[in-house]
Design an enzyme around this catalytic site. Structure first.
Site, PDB file in Angstrom:
ATOM      1  CE1 TYR A   1       8.022  -1.129 -11.451  1.00 14.51           C
ATOM      2  CE2 TYR A   1       8.437  -3.378 -10.745  1.00 14.51           C
ATOM      3  CZ  TYR A   1       8.982  -2.157 -11.068  1.00 14.51           C
ATOM      4  OH  TYR A   1      10.313  -1.828 -11.286  1.00 14.51           O
ATOM      5  N   GLY A   2       1.686  -2.266 -10.281  1.00 11.37           N
ATOM      6  CA  GLY A   2       0.460  -3.355 -10.203  1.00 11.37           C
ATOM      7  C   GLY A   2      -0.530  -3.187 -11.423  1.00 11.37           C
TER       8      GLY A   2
ATOM      9  CB  CYS B   1       7.918  -6.014  -5.364  1.00  8.02           C
ATOM     10  SG  CYS B   1       6.529  -5.327  -6.308  1.00  8.02           S
TER      11      CYS B   1
ATOM     12  CB  CYS C   1       0.465  -4.737  -1.706  1.00  5.24           C
ATOM     13  SG  CYS C   1       1.440  -3.333  -2.519  1.00  5.24           S
ATOM     14  CB  THR C   2       5.927  -4.630   0.248  1.00  6.32           C
ATOM     15  OG1 THR C   2       6.414  -4.017  -1.021  1.00  6.32           O
ATOM     16  CG2 THR C   2       6.180  -6.234   0.168  1.00  6.32           C
ATOM     17  CG  HIS C   3       3.614   0.108  -1.562  1.00  6.27           C
ATOM     18  ND1 HIS C   3       4.165  -0.563  -2.422  1.00  6.27           N
ATOM     19  CD2 HIS C   3       4.057   1.499  -1.742  1.00  6.27           C
ATOM     20  CE1 HIS C   3       4.996   0.233  -3.204  1.00  6.27           C
ATOM     21  NE2 HIS C   3       4.911   1.510  -2.675  1.00  6.27           N
TER      22      HIS C   3
ATOM     23  CG  ASP D   1       8.356  -2.361  -3.515  1.00  4.01           C
ATOM     24  OD1 ASP D   1       7.715  -3.090  -3.965  1.00  4.01           O
ATOM     25  OD2 ASP D   1       7.768  -1.285  -2.966  1.00  4.01           O
ATOM     26  CB  SER D   2       7.435  -0.939  -7.726  1.00  2.00           C
ATOM     27  OG  SER D   2       6.158  -0.894  -6.673  1.00  2.00           O
TER      28      SER D   2
ATOM     29  CB  THR E   1       3.253  -6.589  -8.276  1.00  2.00           C
ATOM     30  OG1 THR E   1       2.324  -6.021  -7.065  1.00  2.00           O
ATOM     31  CG2 THR E   1       2.824  -6.452  -9.775  1.00  2.00           C
TER      32      THR E   1
HETATM   33  N1  DGL Z   1       5.047  -2.973  -3.348  1.00  2.00           N
HETATM   34  C1  DGL Z   1       4.526  -3.762  -4.357  1.00  2.00           C
HETATM   35  C2  DGL Z   1       3.860  -5.019  -4.096  1.00  2.00           C
HETATM   36  O1  DGL Z   1       4.171  -5.994  -3.007  1.00  2.00           O
HETATM   37  C3  DGL Z   1       3.998  -3.089  -5.720  1.00  2.00           C
HETATM   38  C4  DGL Z   1       3.258  -2.068  -5.817  1.00  2.00           C
HETATM   39  C5  DGL Z   1       2.895  -1.552  -7.110  1.00  2.00           C
HETATM   40  O2  DGL Z   1       3.771  -1.019  -7.585  1.00  2.00           O
HETATM   41  O3  DGL Z   1       1.811  -1.399  -7.564  1.00  2.00           O
HETATM   42  O4  DGL Z   1       3.097  -5.527  -4.673  1.00  2.00           O
END
Ligand code: DGL
Length: 273
Positions: free
Chosen positions: A45-46, A76, A190-192, A13-14, A78
């Site tokens: 990354y978004g 991720c 988003c996985t966060h 993931d990012s 994104t």
């Molecule tokens: N965890 C990420 C996702 O699922 C990316 C978040 C990011 O880096 O902006 O999109």
């Protein structure tokens, strides 16, 4: 003798968001070991350009491949939105790549109000994977998809501030229009964001059902490993109780504090070399 089945699954993931997917993989595939790579030097990354996201994702997957992983889960949304096809073409069938798409399908199946919300990064909202699933699943079912985006949420999780008043205030601001529109299913795209479940519940109570892709991805990972003859053989005498191996491209000491707020399992943290 080396058995590829014993090699770890690479999860990328990012940043630390993919650890929400790791929890599901650990629960579903307890015999597998995992090497987690967080590109903390480049998160988020978004807000990056399509080309940037593609290039950083390619570098991360290459690192996991060279580290000896048997497959990679791009945990991720994104990164998945811009990279899955090219990665699969590049590595071929011998190195399976599993990706993520926001869980619109189960949300469409469950909604009573015919309104589903998707909380995702700008990159994911722009990418084709989400728009394809909206066109193929939501639109034919007469379900309206309302989206919400905030550049602040991923940094809150990356700083271990997912339970702060500032994070609650941001969620209130960006999700209130969805609540007012009658959304009853909120896709955490988003996985966060699974790490924001307690905060969303605190602010909105039971207003939305919260849906993420973690469990589905864990099952898909198990299926793909089995299809490729890569599933680890269960050994009752050698339970896989090793700490989770986490590699970061950024600062290790600040990452340690953040991971401790997100994970309950033991882990070792090291710099990407
Ligand atoms: N965890 C990420 C996702 O699922 C990316 C978040 C990011 O880096 O902006 O999109």
């Amino acid at each position: 003798m080396n058995d590829r089945r014993d090699a770890p699954i690479g999860v990328f993931d990012s940043g630390m968001g993919g650890l929400s997917v790791v929890r599901d993989i650990q629960a579903h595939l307890p015999d597998e070991s995992i090497c987690y790579f967080a590109d903390t030097a480049h998160v988020p990354y978004g807000c990056r350009t399509d080309d940037d996201i593609r290039q950083l994702t390619a570098q991360a997957v290459a690192w996991l491949y060279e580290s000896g992983c048997k497959a990679v889960v791009v945990a991720c949304n994104t990164a998945s939105a811009f990279s899955l096809t090219a990665l699969r073409e590049h590595y071929g069938a011998g190195f399976p790549i599993i990706g993520l798409v926001p869980a619109v399908k189960p949300a469409v199946a469950a909604t009573h109000t015919h309104r589903v919300g998707v909380l995702a990064t700008q990159g994911t909202l722009r990418g084709t994977l989400l728009n394809d699933v909206i066109r193929e699943v939501a639109t034919p079912a007469g379900v309206q998809v309302l989206t919400a985006v905030s550049p602040k949420l991923v940094p809150f999780v990356e700083q271990g501030r997912q339970n702060s008043p500032e994070c609650d205030a941001e969620l209130l601001q960006i999700l209130s229009p969805l609540a007012a529109a009658g959304v009853d299913q909120l896709v955490l795209g988003c996985t966060h964001y699974p790490f924001l479940r307690p905060a969303i519940r605190r602010v909105f109570g039971d207003q939305f059902a919260l849906i993420d892709s973690g469990a589905a991805v864990a099952k898909q990972t198990g299926r793909v490993l089995a299809q490729h003859g890569l599933a680890r053989v269960h050994r009752p005498c050698r339970p896989n109780a090793k700490p989770l191996d986490i590699c970061v491209s950024g600062d290790v000491s600040s990452a340690r504090h953040v991971v401790a707020t997100l994970l309950e399992c033991p882990f070792i943290l090291r710099a990407m070399t």
